[in-house]
Design a protein around this motif. Structure first.
Motif, PDB file in Angstrom:
ATOM      1  N   PRO A 232       0.830  -1.212   0.000  1.00 11.90           N
ATOM      2  CA  PRO A 232       0.000   0.000   0.000  1.00 11.90           C
ATOM      3  C   PRO A 232       0.865   1.263   0.000  1.00 11.90           C
ATOM      4  CG  PRO A 232      -0.049  -1.067   2.153  1.00 11.90           C
ATOM      5  CD  PRO A 232       0.704  -1.981   1.238  1.00 11.90           C
ATOM      6  N   LYS A 233       0.402   2.272  -0.743  1.00 12.66           N
ATOM      7  CA  LYS A 233       1.172   3.524  -0.776  1.00 12.66           C
ATOM      8  C   LYS A 233       0.875   4.333   0.481  1.00 12.66           C
ATOM      9  CE  LYS A 233       2.410   4.222  -5.474  1.00 12.66           C
ATOM     10  NZ  LYS A 233       2.373   4.931  -6.715  1.00 12.66           N
ATOM     11  N   GLU A 234       1.906   4.958   1.005  1.00 13.06           N
ATOM     12  CA  GLU A 234       1.734   5.772   2.206  1.00 13.06           C
ATOM     13  C   GLU A 234       0.921   7.018   1.884  1.00 13.06           C
ATOM     14  OE1 GLU A 234       2.438   4.624   4.952  1.00 13.06           O
ATOM     15  OE2 GLU A 234       3.948   3.091   4.594  1.00 13.06           O
ATOM     16  N   ASP A 235       0.127   7.436   2.838  1.00 12.23           N
ATOM     17  CA  ASP A 235      -0.664   8.656   2.673  1.00 12.23           C
ATOM     18  C   ASP A 235      -0.413   9.499   3.931  1.00 12.23           C
ATOM     19  OD1 ASP A 235      -2.511  10.570   2.096  1.00 12.23           O
ATOM     20  OD2 ASP A 235      -4.237   9.372   2.747  1.00 12.23           O
ATOM     21  N   LEU A 236       0.581  10.351   3.866  1.00 10.59           N
ATOM     22  CA  LEU A 236       1.044  11.048   5.067  1.00 10.59           C
ATOM     23  C   LEU A 236       0.814  12.549   4.970  1.00 10.59           C
ATOM     24  CD1 LEU A 236       4.446   9.140   5.407  1.00 10.59           C
ATOM     25  CD2 LEU A 236       2.387   8.766   6.770  1.00 10.59           C
TER      26      LEU A 236
END
Lengths: 234, 220
Positions: free
Chosen positions: B69-73
């Protein structure tokens, strides 16, 4: 390149750990990685002693970044004190947000000697050749590692997980590790020699010095010297 | 946990930065890199082996497989890694007392950085954001950073002396030998293990004592 300072290289690797569970142990992959790394502390010495040119390195698991909310020292923090009219909602709005990582990361950070080429790949290939079983034991739980089959594959994979340093500071020196270890051996031996040979007639001192130089063989890096990771003296 | 390996301590600190001020931090590091005299303060802290700062943009966490999963920061992050000699307090305090302005410059744009003076808030900030190391390896646990630097000097001067006095008279040899020892006064000195050289060494020795019957097995 900021990863490089002279002949020393700052390698920073964040490898994402898969979210699975080790079936027979009922623990998360990240905790299994943690457990294996802690197990390395119980060995006679670190597996990294076998990896050429490693000055210092560390491993840990990053679960999440931290968000703390102590008073800050920025300009706006100070201005808010001067302005008692700042409403409560605005005061609350400056509270830091809370980030949540979607993967845990195996962090490997190493300071190594790469020489004038500045290329980290030979070091990584050497690491694979030296401690492949240990590498596989921890990285097998990381995304994308399934495709790593050989030294070149490992070097390529690690470089995909690597992050550039913004600033790398070398407070020690950037000589090759065998040079550093030989110099430490010589320093230790010469300190002992100087103490043990005080007040001797010059001819005797000179003879002892000749014997000493023959014994320490200053141009022979292989031996006698300190082995990497040496933590006890005879 | 193994933050200690011989005479070295491994510090890891992760601190958030607003994504839109990351460029300011990068400019500061770039300027420091281009102008090494700005690092003079760090050089005076001779207890450091190696240190580095790494900025991870909020979209730059490594993504190595489509199934990850791609990070969403919200924030970018700054990682600080240091290898130093001595205790945690000595190190953090030496920063405050030796290079407070340099330190503030590097951390200035990090969220809730309290500045390096006064000490207590700074200690709390570092401690709160510090990550413990699981396994720490040091190629020379018996040596400090100063030992590594001085060993290079000792070796070079010893070889010079050896080369210069091979054909000299006994009188000259004695004079040069005394000169060598005077020159090396700051660089010579025995290295000994610290009480706990490394967590692994500690564990090995503890196990040995247990096997020798000197420790109660239940306390192992």
């Amino acid at each position: 390149m900021s990863n490089l300072s002279g002949n020393a290289y700052a390698l920073t690797v964040l490898s994402p750990i898969k979210p699975g569970i080790v079936a027979d142990e009922e623990i998360a992959y990240a905790d299994k990685v943690r457990s294996i790394l802690l197990g390395w502390n119980e060995l006679k010495n670190s597996p990294m002693t076998a990896v050429p040119q490693t000055y210092l390195c560390r491993y840990f698991v990053l679960d999440n970044p931290y968000t703390e909310s102590l008073p800050g020292g920025g300009a706006l923090d100070t201005i808010s004190d001067w302005l008692p009219v700042v409403p409560d909602w605005l005061r609350r709005a400056v509270m830091p947000a809370h980030d949540q990582l979607k993967s845990r990361y195996l962090v490997f950070s190493a300071n190594v000697h790469v020489g004038p080429s500045g290329d980290i790949a030979p070091y990584l290939r050497g690491m694979w050749q030296a401690i492949r079983p240990q590498i596989e034991s921890i990285w097998q739980y990381c995304y994308g590692f399934d495709e790593v089959k050989d030294a070149d594959g490992f070097a390529a994979y690690i470089q995909r997980c690597a992050l550039p340093a913004s600033l790398f500071f070398v407070g020690s020196n950037d000589e090759a590790l065998p040079e550093q270890l030989k110099a430490l051996y010589i320093k230790q031996e010469f300190a002992k020699f100087a103490v043990a040979n005080q007040g001797l007639p010059t001819a005797t001192l000179r003879q002892h010095f000749r014997d000493f130089m023959t014994r320490i063989a200053p141009h022979e890096l292989a031996a006698p010297t300190w082995e990497p990771g040496k933590y006890r003296l005879p | 946990m193994s933050n200690i390996a011989g005479k070295a301590y491994a510090m890891n600190v992760i601190t958030p930065i607003r994504w839109y001020t990351v460029w300011l931090n990068k400019v500061i590091f770039w300027a420091a890199l281009k102008n090494p005299s700005t690092l003079k303060g760090l050089i005076t802290l001779s207890l450091i082996h190696y240190a580095r700062w790494v900025i991870i943009g909020r979209n730059q966490f490594p993504h190595v497989h489509p199934s990850q999963p791609k990070e969403d920061l919200k924030y970018a992050y700054m990682l600080f890694f240091s290898n130093f000699n001595g205790s945690w307090d000595q190190y953090v305090d030496s920063f405050t007392f030796a290079i407070p302005s340099g330190l503030d410059m590097f951390w200035k744009w990090n969220i809730r950085y309290p500045k390096s003076v006064a000490l207590t808030p700074f200690h709390k900030y570092i401690r709160y954001n510090q990550l413990d190391t699981l396994h720490y390896y040091n190629a020379y646990p018996l040596a400090t950073s100063n030992d590594v630097k001085s060993a290079r000097i000792v070796k070079a001067k010893l070889l010079d002396f050896d080369g210069a006095t091979r054909e000299s008279s006994d009188g000259e040899f004695a004079r040069e030998y005394r000169k060598l020892l005077r020159d090396l006064q700051h660089d010579l000195g025995d290295m000994y293990p610290t009480p706990i050289v490394s967590m692994s060494a500690y564990q090995v020795e503890r196990r040995q004592r247990w096997h020798d019957g000197q420790l109660d097995g239940s306390k192992h």
